[in-house]
Design an enzyme around this catalytic site. Structure first.
Site, PDB file in Angstrom:
ATOM      1  N   HIS A 171       0.833  -1.201   0.000  1.00 16.29           N
ATOM      2  CA  HIS A 171       0.000   0.000   0.000  1.00 16.29           C
ATOM      3  C   HIS A 171       0.871   1.255   0.000  1.00 16.29           C
ATOM      4  CE1 HIS A 171      -3.234   2.670   0.463  1.00 16.29           C
ATOM      5  NE2 HIS A 171      -3.698   2.355   1.658  1.00 16.29           N
ATOM      6  N   ASP A 223       4.289   7.039  -7.255  1.00 20.73           N
ATOM      7  CA  ASP A 223       5.298   6.561  -6.308  1.00 20.73           C
ATOM      8  C   ASP A 223       6.703   6.657  -6.891  1.00 20.73           C
ATOM      9  OD1 ASP A 223       3.446   5.710  -4.237  1.00 20.73           O
ATOM     10  OD2 ASP A 223       2.840   4.148  -5.630  1.00 20.73           O
ATOM     11  N   HIS A 241      -0.231   0.798 -12.316  1.00 15.63           N
ATOM     12  CA  HIS A 241      -1.050   0.995 -11.126  1.00 15.63           C
ATOM     13  C   HIS A 241      -2.245   0.066 -11.222  1.00 15.63           C
ATOM     14  CE1 HIS A 241      -3.494   2.978  -8.042  1.00 15.63           C
ATOM     15  NE2 HIS A 241      -2.414   3.653  -7.687  1.00 15.63           N
TER      16      HIS A 241
END
Length: 431
Positions: free
Chosen positions: A265, A364, A306
């Site tokens: 996560h 990210d 993703h």
């Protein structure tokens, strides 16, 4: 006329008619609540095809690459707003007027300081404790300091709690870092912006003042906006599930932090930096690209693609530009690790293998690079994520408790264990 769907059974059991609900956007949902009365439940591991609540906060269209906060595209908020405005928007549903924003910012600043005795909570941890472990413990402990006069079902009380958490979690995060480093705690300076204040608490010391760089402060503020909420993900669902029992809100947010800490996560940007360290040199990139394309090889490129966005993550384009601004400001374009990152980005955006599979660099990938450039250690990456997401968590918690239809969470299960058995005394059991 309201649409319905009819569920029929191959064994001749009576059919069941279920209503179909349609939100502002998104796929229609079948309301299955009536199934229980007919002796049935649905089976949906991970709840990936189940709507657990109604919400007016965040909308995601993964196929189209859309992310809206309260109807506003993330691109417009990232470039034209700031994190404090976005916090107000998530919590109250509308962008603030000048007077409302001023009052909101003043309220947040009023709550930035931690209770003096909370220093003792920090000192109960080992110096080597991970910052997220400290944050989870200290945030949960807030319930022992700020519990009086708290009624979860009083909207005014919930707003005060929301303001406290948005204000205090950055202080908790910065102090977790300072404690980790063996440095004295730095108190907040309320003349500074939200991002600047956090940078001040992290990087200044009694013997050396720190002047926040406006380019870096704006980059951090933008990252906070991009991470402020993301619909019903694992950590948000954890906060809602804990909050559905009427649990103390500080414990609920601590539970969200614990969920976020999971490597699947909130730990993705840490994984990006570890990958860059493993690759080590630009000359080795072709080798690792080949390995990434080899299904038999366990190596995976981190920070690409993703699970929600089947198109490019809308936050990635924004943070990509921000990443370049930070690298240019700090003159780091020639840093070996950043060179690796930029070359990987170029390949992912040009190589047909990645394009066909829509393995674009995600948020990210860039956030990890920005944090490292700013001098933030990898152990703090998820802590910053938790800081940003606190706004979304408290907004979701507040919305849930405002909903008269909300119930305590109670997922069902498909039992596959043993059938009823008779107990055998210990001396009669056979090996």
């Amino acid at each position: 006329m309201k649409k319905t769907v009819t569920l029929t059974f191959s064994d001749g059991s009576p059919s069941i008619e279920l209503p179909i609900e349609q939100g502002t956007y998104g796929k229609p949902v079948i309301d299955i609540r009536a199934l229980g009365a007919h002796g049935y439940f649905t089976h949906d591991p991970g709840f990936t095809a189940t709507s657990s609540c109604t919400s007016a906060i965040t909308y995601i269209d993964g196929d189209e690459g859309l992310l809206y906060y309260r109807g506003y595209p993330i691109e417009e908020l990232a470039y034209q707003s700031d994190y404090m405005e976005v916090c107000y928007l998530l919590l109250h549903g509308e962008l603030p007027t000048t007077e409302q924003k001023t009052a909101f910012v003043q309220s947040i600043r009023h709550h930035t300081l931690l209770h003096d005795q909370m220093e003792n909570v920090f000192r109960g941890f080992r110096r080597s404790a991970h910052p997220m472990a400290v944050m989870i413990g200290v945030t949960g402990a807030m319930s022992a300091f700020y519990h009086s006069g708290l009624d979860n079902f009083n909207p005014a009380h919930r707003i005060v709690v929301a303001h406290r958490l948005i204000a205090k979690v950055p202080t908790v995060a910065a102090w977790a870092y300072k404690f980790n480093e063996g440095q004295p705690f730095v108190y907040p300076q309320n003349r500074l912006s939200h991002a600047e204040n956090f940078m001040h608490m992290m990087f200044s010391s009694p013997c050396e003042d720190y002047q926040p760089n406006p380019v870096l402060a704006r980059a951090l503020d933008r990252i906070f906006i991009l991470h402020a909420d993301h619909e019903q993900n694992a950590s948000t669902s954890t906060v809602r599930l804990a909050g559905s029992s009427g649990a103390n809100p500080y414990a609920c947010i601590a539970s969200g932090m614990a969920s976020l800490w999971g490597p699947l996560h909130g730990g993705a940007n840490e994984a990006v930096l570890r990958m860059l360290e493993e690759i080590d040199d630009v000359s080795k990139i072709p080798e690792y690209i080949s390995r990434a394309k080899d299904k038999s090889d366990s190596f995976r490129l981190m920070g690409f693609g993703h699970r929600i966005y089947k198109n490019m993550d809308p936050r990635a384009a924004i943070i990509r530009q921000t990443c370049y601004e930070v690298l240019d400001e700090l003159d780091l374009r020639d840093d070996p690790q950043f060179k690796i990152a930029l070359e990987l980005e170029r390949i992912a955006l040009e190589d047909e293998y990645f394009i066909a599979r829509k393995l674009y660099p995600n948020v990210d990938f860039y956030s990890g690079i920005i944090f490292r450039a700013m001098g933030i250690p990898t152990s703090m990456f998820t802590a910053l994520f938790a800081m940003a997401r606190t706004a979304g968590w408290v907004a979701q918690w507040h919305e849930m408790l405002s909903d008269p239809a909300h119930k305590i969470g109670r997922p069902r299960q498909l039992y596959i264990g043993s059938a009823r058995r008779e107990f055998v005394p210990l001396d009669q059991r056979k090996a």
